[in-house]
Structure formats: C-alpha cells, structure tokens
Scaffold this active site. Structure first.
Site, PDB file in Angstrom:
ATOM      1  N   GLY A   7       3.707   1.138   2.909  1.00 47.32           N
ATOM      2  CA  GLY A   7       4.667   0.061   3.095  1.00 47.32           C
ATOM      3  C   GLY A   7       4.161  -1.250   2.539  1.00 47.32           C
ATOM      4  O   GLY A   7       3.445  -1.268   1.556  1.00 47.32           O
ATOM      5  N   GLY A  14       0.823  -1.194   0.000  1.00 43.68           N
ATOM      6  CA  GLY A  14       0.000   0.000   0.000  1.00 43.68           C
ATOM      7  C   GLY A  14       0.853   1.238   0.000  1.00 43.68           C
ATOM      8  O   GLY A  14       2.066   1.186  -0.211  1.00 43.68           O
ATOM      9  N   ASP A  37     -14.846  -3.781   7.946  1.00 38.28           N
ATOM     10  CA  ASP A  37     -14.484  -4.444   6.691  1.00 38.28           C
ATOM     11  C   ASP A  37     -14.544  -5.952   6.872  1.00 38.28           C
ATOM     12  O   ASP A  37     -13.644  -6.676   6.443  1.00 38.28           O
ATOM     13  CB  ASP A  37     -13.104  -3.999   6.219  1.00 38.28           C
ATOM     14  CG  ASP A  37     -12.824  -4.437   4.770  1.00 38.28           C
ATOM     15  OD1 ASP A  37     -13.797  -4.733   4.049  1.00 38.28           O
ATOM     16  OD2 ASP A  37     -11.655  -4.499   4.379  1.00 38.28           O
TER      17      ASP A  37
END
Length: 863
Positions: free
Chosen positions: A582, A579, A719
């Site tokens: 990192g 991402g 999520d």
C-alpha cells in the site's frame, strides 16, 4: 578477500610440494622455474617470519614508531614505522629496510598507514623502492615504462597491494616514502613472492639489438636490466630472469603498452663476429648444476631460430675449467612455436657459468633462462679420506663427497612416509571442507530465511481516503548475490574453526523465546535478550518492532484497544512512501482531540487540523498481512512515550484498513539536518540555517530516551536511523518506523536477491551474520545514528565502502583481529561523545552500554 584466499591456498600447496621438492632435491633432479602468477606468498612481515633485527630504518619519530613496528596488519607500538620529517626537499631519503636473509623473487608489495586503533591518520601517498642483492649496490626499481614512483595509500588503514612489474630479485628491500611536507607519513609494509632457488645474482651479455619487421621497428633490448649498460650488460638481472616467457610471435607481448619485441632479447648473426653470443652467469655460491633451460623463439619464416649449439664453461674458484659441456638441440623447421630447450650440465660444480650460444640462422632470441642445481657438499668440513685417491678422481681434482647411498635411502624412506602422512592430512582437511560447505549452505539458508523474516523490508503503504487508490510498487530485482559475499565463508576463516565459534542457528528462535520471557520494566536495566522474531509484514516495509513472545501472547486478543476515527475527517496532503502492500500518506486530521486519550497533549489550537501519517493496507492483501497489520496496531497502542511516535486512531470499519500516527511538521531528522549547517563562518557566508551543537546533543538525548523506553519493554526497533526520527517544534524528536518505505532512502538498504532489504550500514555484526536482533544491536544502530546527527547527515555511513565491503567489514568485527573499520570521529564531535560511539560498536554485545547509560553520558556532556 580473494587475495587472502589465494595466500591460504599457497600455504596449503607449500605443505604438499615441500617434501616432494626435497625428495627430488636429494635424488639430484631439482626442477625450479619461477612463475610470477603463483609466486605471491607473504614473506614474513605480517607473519613475523622476518625478525625484528632484520628490519631497520633511516630514522624514526620515537621508540614506539621504530622500524620493527612497520609490519603490515600490526598495530604494536604506536601503530607503524614513522620517519623523522625533514624540511629539506633535497634530503628525502628516509627508508624502511628489510633483510630477507636470502635471495627472493619479489612480485608484490603491500602498504598501510598508521591506524593505531583509529587514532593515527598518517600514511604514504606515494613511495619508491630500492633493492639490493648484496647489501652494497642499491638499485632503484622502475616499472616497465621507467616510472619510479608507486601510488600508495589514501587512508591510514586500507591495505594497498601493488604488483612489481617487473618483479625484482633481491635480499634487501627499502621502502622510501615520498615526503612532500604536507603531512607526516607512516608505513606498515609486506613483501610477497617466493625464494629465488636459481641462485643467479647477475648475467653479463651483449646488448640486445633492433630490427625492422614488416615496416615496424622491433626493439630486442633488455629494457629492465638493472646492471650497468655500456657496450654490454654487466652485473645485473633483467628480462631473462623475470619469469615471463615470450609469445610465439616475437612482435607481440604479454605486457600492454610496450613496443614490438619487448618480451625478447635478440642478437643478429652479422653483428656478432664470432658466430655466437656469449653470456656469463654469476651465482650466489658454488652449486652442483644439473640442467639449464633456455626459452627461445623459433619463428624460422623470419629467420629466427633456436641456437645451433651451446658450449658452457664452469668456474668454481678463480679459473675456468678447461673441459666445457657442449650440447646441440634438434633443429625444428616445421613448428614455429617458441619453446624451452633443456641443456644437461652434467652435475658440474660451479659458482659461475659462461655459455656460448651459436647461431643457426640470422637471428637468435631468448626470453628466459633458468638453472637447476643441487647443493654442493665439500670435503673441507670432513676429515681426509683414509684410503688413497679413488681411481675416478684425477690428480689435482678436488674430491666431492656426495650423500652416502644408505643414508640417502633412509632419507628417501622418511620423506615418503612424511608425504603419505601429509596426503592423509590433506584428505581429512578436504573431507572436512566438503562437510563444512554442506553445513555452511544450510546455515546460510537458515540465516537468510531468518533475516528475510525478521528484516523483510518490503515497503507497505496506505491511503487515507476512500477516493485514494492503492498501488503496488514494482520493486527492482538486484543481481547482487548475498550468499557469495556472506562473511561466514571460507574466505574469512577456516570453516571448522568458524563453526565452533558460531551458535547453532537452528536454536536461535528457541533460545530467544526463552530469553525474551525475562522482560524487564526497570528503567536503565534492559535485558540484552534477543526478542522473539515475529513475522509482521508491517505497513512500512517491515515489522515496526521486534517484540518478546510474552508480549505477543498478551496481544493475541481480537479487540482493538483504540477508537475508530472517521475517514471523512482525513484530508490528503502528500504521499510519504509506498511499498508492496500500500502507501503511506501525510494527511490533515480534523477534530482528532475528540477521539484521543485525554492524557495525550496536542500542540494545536482548537479547530486547527493536525498533521498525521496514515498507513493503509491494501484491500486485496493476504490473510497474513491483515493479521500482521492488526498485531502492529496492538503493539503501537502500548507505546506511550514523549519520544515515540504515537498511534492516534484507526479506520477498521471497512477496507482499506488504516492506522493513523503522529507526524512532525519538520519531517524526518535526516532531511532536517541536511538542510542545515553547524554554527560558524561557513553558515554565515552561505546564509544557511544553522543548528547548534547543544541542540544536536539535545536531539540525540531524546532519541536515547525513546530507545530507553523501548528497551524497558524489551522491544527491539531494528531500524534506528535519522530517517526514522521525526522533528517537531523546538527540536522535539520522536522515533518512528516508516523511513524505509520512502524511495528517498532506498540506497540505505541492501537487497538480498530481491527478497529482503537490510539497513546494513546501521546493523551490528551479529544482526547481519547471525540474524540476532537485541537491545544491544539497537545500541549499535544508535551509535551510527549519533554519528549521522553530528555530521549533519552530509554523507551515508561508510560512504567510502561498497555494500559488499560493508558486509566484509562485519566479518572483521566477528574475527576481532583489529582489522575492522570504524566510522571516523565527526569534526565537531567531542572526544567523550566519540568514545561513547565506539562503545556502542563493541564486538561483545554485553560490553555495549545500555540506553540508560547512553542517556546519562549525553546529559553529563551537555554544553
């Protein structure tokens, strides 16, 4: 969406235009000319202007599937009209008939199947239409290429709109499903169009002819005429009344894939021996005719001209009146453009008109003929006059009573007042809409910022070795404009009504903070309070969990409550994701048990390495990212449950900062299930590994148990999905959070103009529309996760819908008009479990079950 907005604008336009039309009507100057592009309003099936007694059918399954239940967007009765199935292929004449009570110009039809709240699955894949103007002679509709069959539905709920090209003029319409015995059919229907004010029911004319023009055949016949065609055309309507005016060049057409000359009906002077073309027009009743408009071609360079003269005869009863009206237009040899020629009919009373159009050159071509008329008022319903016959009425002529002048003035005055009132109302409405658009933009901006902050899933990742180099992901920008399809727009609901229903978005954070302080630790009684949205950048694309404000206060200290783990004991295996901040890597950790809490059990033998996921923060990450990284570590330290991924250690002594979490050897649940098949013959034939239903339910129960633990802390995951559940030995499940950092699942997230990506197919409607993330929204996501599990992750949720359509569907949940689409019941899913899924998707968050209740239901229904 666009169709619905168009219909609403049509209704508003009707409010404006009706009194104007009525005023013109009373003044004797009614102008009517149908326009198919705007004549597309619903005629009353869904809005119930069409009464139940005006809807009949050839047959029905039962009383609950009778004709009156065949209304579009309605689910009364058993959800649709359903005819009796027949095994006789020669007797496929089932129909649903609608009586519009008057002639209408019908341009569009809409159909649905039998949805019945997700229970029904019957629909018509194809159908035909028949129509009638008098109820006795029925005409089969054909398109411009002569095809009768219309493509219908592909599922039971979606609305399928089909343009009728050509449109039809009718009072009665029949929908006739094509039944092939492969499945039962049911229909819900709507007609779209407008009232046919011309009143014309047929015209009789000579057959159109053909010509050779520049070495190509040009056919000037009336190809869509719906009457009898022998030596002439009788008792029908066709291209002269289809609302389509021909182009200047008669060899071209508005319609594609048709022959040259299609738009016009044309005649040659040499074949018409009288020097004129005679057309007779029949009307629905006696009318007071003011004008006739004839659209003519005038391509004089090719010997095509407007008619030289027209003579029109009128018939009120049985005989033609002896005194015709004659009109000669001005000849134009300078402008070849096609044009309307307006003929004054001098307020003649008639139920039929016979017009003779005289040639001015070799060819005469018409594409449209329209009539304007007033309503006739006879003295048959009035007492006889007390005085002698007025001098302006000849002996033998029937007197016609017109509206009294004083009454007319009164009516006109009233209508003018009504118009002024309507204009004032319209100005107020437009003023409110302008203000609403301003409020809406502010709300969208605030909600967008809220969503960006709370679900800004910009995948962070980490490396676990000093030799590993961190990388920055180049994320593709999306051209998708989230604001354009945001379901709070006027396309969904009248804005002022919508704002009254929505909470003040600016108060969300304040209200949430106060609610979240009521954190409960009682199992089974989690608070459905919104968690305080903390701007954690996160190491896997977003914050791990949304946490209450009181919890963040407890985590404000600087000490990290976990032991430092030596980097040298980590060995890189593979990269799991990456991402903006990192990378996430799969590593092997040596001697991990020496650095862990003694209460933590390791499923490894002594001297064996342990699989771990290591998240690394880039060394050049900004201060906010570093602070969020520390907060995430503190949050993860608190999570100690057998079904939640555990934080094992950290590397904080030097950059890059790392956190080490558990990892399960079988990877994530999505990939695990997609490699397996349900037990059965297919698995045997394909020699694929299988998972039993009992094991699926065991895994689902573990997910519910882990979420029950999070809800007891008033933590909100935001999520939850199979990609964020890891699988260990013996189908052990642990909930994680870094599935979104993997490119493998980039298609599961919807990007908002490059700033944030949202797992919209798992999100509750209030999370998408209002930015509210609660335990109840996690329950919604659990329902989707359970659906994924029982379908073996073979397809994405709502795979038949685009991202924009998924967001539109959340608007249907918000309006709660029973138009929302639910995920279907998986093939191997028992009814009680599917009922559990549906309860997770309740519109009212308070009506959704708690995770304690979900776990109880899953355990009670264990095979």
């Amino acid at each position: 969406m666009k169709a619905r907005s168009q219909f609403e604008m049509n209704h508003l336009w009707k409010i404006i235009i009706f009194p104007l039309s009525l005023l013109l009507y009373l003044s004797g100057n009614v102008k009517t000319q149908v326009n198919p592009s705007v004549c597309r309003s619903p005629l009353g099936m869904s809005g119930r202007q069409i009464l139940d007694e005006d809807i009949v059918a050839s047959s029905q399954w039962s009383e609950s599937t009778a004709a009156k239940y065949g209304r579009l967007d309605s689910e009364e009765g058993d959800g649709a009209w359903c005819p009796v199935s027949t095994s006789d292929p020669e007797n496929m004449n089932e129909f649903l008939q609608i009586d519009l009570r008057s002639l209408h110009f019908i341009t569009l039809v809409g159909t649905q199947g039998r949805h019945a709240g997700g229970i029904g699955n019957e629909f018509a894949q194809t159908y035909k239409i028949k129509y009638s103007r008098d109820g006795s002679r029925w005409i089969s509709w054909r398109n411009r290429q002569g095809k009768e069959v219309i493509e219908g539905n592909r599922n039971a709920y979606d609305l399928v709109l089909k343009d009728l090209e050509p449109p039809v003029i009718a009072r009665f319409v029949r929908f006739m499903p094509v039944i092939d015995n492969s499945m039962n059919v049911c229909m819900r229907v709507e007609l779209y169009g407008c009232e046919w004010l011309d009143g014309l029911v047929s015209y009789n004319a000579p057959l159109g002819q053909g010509m050779v023009f520049q070495d190509q055949e040009v056919y000037l016949n009336d190809s869509v005429y719906d009457g009898a065609i022998l030596q002439s055309m009788t008792e029908g309507l066709g291209q002269l009344t289809d609302g389509m005016c021909g182009l200047d060049d008669f060899t071209l057409s508005h319609v594609y894939n048709v022959w040259p000359g299609y738009d016009y009906v044309g005649w040659n002077n040499e074949t018409e021996t009288n020097g004129y073309v005679e057309i007779t027009f029949e009307f629905d009743r006696t009318r007071n005719f003011t004008t006739m408009k004839v659209h003519c071609n005038n391509m004089f360079s090719h010997r095509v001209k407007v008619f030289q003269k027209v003579v029109c005869y009128f018939r009120s009863d049985s005989d033609w009146e002896p005194n015709p009206v004659s009109f000669s237009p001005v000849m134009d040899d300078g402008n070849p453009s096609a044009r309307f020629v307006t003929v004054s009919l001098q307020n003649h009373m008639a139920s039929a008109i016979k017009c003779q159009y005289y040639f001015s050159d070799m060819w005469m071509m018409f594409s449209e003929i329209t009539f304007q008329s007033d309503t006739a008022m006879y003295n048959t319903s009035l007492p006889p006059p007390k005085t002698d016959t007025p001098p302006n009425i000849y002996p033998g002529e029937k007197p016609v009573h017109k509206l009294d002048d004083s009454n007319t003035r009164i009516l006109i005055g009233c209508l003018v007042a009504i118009i002024l009132i309507l204009l004032a109302i319209i100005i107020i409405i437009l003023w409110r809409q302008v203000w609403q658009k301003v409020l809406e933009k502010v709300s969208r901006r605030m909600l967008d910022d809220e969503l960006t902050a709370s679900l800004s899933i910009q995948s962070e990742a980490f490396s676990c070795n000093n030799n590993l180099t961190s990388s920055v992901v180049s994320e593709q920008e999306s051209s998708s404009a989230y604001e354009r399809i945001f379901p709070l727009g006027a396309d969904y609901q009248e804005p002022s009504r919508l704002v009254r229903k929505l909470p003040d978005v600016s108060q969300v954070s304040e209200d949430t903070a106060s609610k979240s302080t009521q954190s409960s630790t009682q199992e089974g009684v989690p608070h459905y309070a919104e968690a305080d949205i903390v701007n954690l950048q996160g190491v896997t694309g977003g914050n791990t969990y949304a946490v209450p404000a009181v919890t963040m206060d407890l985590l404000s200290g600087k000490d990290i409550p976990i032991e430092e783990f030596p980097r040298k004991l980590l060995t890189f295996k593979e990269k799991l994701g990456e991402g903006q901040f990192g990378e996430v890597h799969l590593c092997e950790a040596e001697d991990m048990e020496e650095f862990m809490d003694k209460n933590f059990s390791f499923d490894v033998s002594e001297n064996q390495t342990l699989l771990v996921a290591v998240k690394m923060l880039r060394a050049d990450a900004n201060k906010n990212a570093r602070n969020d990284f520390l907060k995430e570590i503190k949050i993860m330290c608190r999570l100690k449950d057998p079904n939640i991924i555990r934080l094992l250690g950290v590397c904080m002594s030097s950059d890059p900062l790392c956190m080490i979490t558990e990892y399960m050897e079988n990877g994530d649940l999505n990939q695990f299930l997609s490699r397996h098949e349900p037990e059965g013959m297919i698995a045997v034939l394909s020699n694929a590994p299988t998972v039993s239903y009992s094991n699926l339910q065991h895994m689902a129960a573990q997910i519910a148990s882990g979420m029950r633990y999070l809800s007891s802390l008033n933590f909100v995951h935001r999520d939850l999905a199979t990609r964020n559940c890891l699988v260990g030995k013996n189908y052990t499940i642990k909930i994680a959070d870094f599935g979104m950092s993997r490119n493998l699942y980039s298609g599961d997230y919807y990007r908002i103009q490059g700033r944030a990506v949202l797992p919209i197919r798992w999100m509750s409607w209030e999370s998408i529309l209002l930015g509210k993330f609660t335990t109840a929204s996690d329950v919604w996501a659990f329902g989707v996760t359970l659906w994924e599990t029982l379908t073996f992750c073979k397809e994405q949720p709502y795979s038949q819908l685009s991202d924009e359509q998924v967001i539109e569907n959340t608007g249907e949940f918000f309006r709660d008009q029973r138009r929302q689409i639910y995920l279907p019941q998986p093939p191997m899913c028992p009814d009680p479990i599917y009922k559990l899924m549906l309860s997770c998707w309740q519109r009212n968050a308070k009506e959704r079950p708690s995770f304690q209740e979900i776990l109880r239901i899953l355990l009670e229904n264990t095979p």
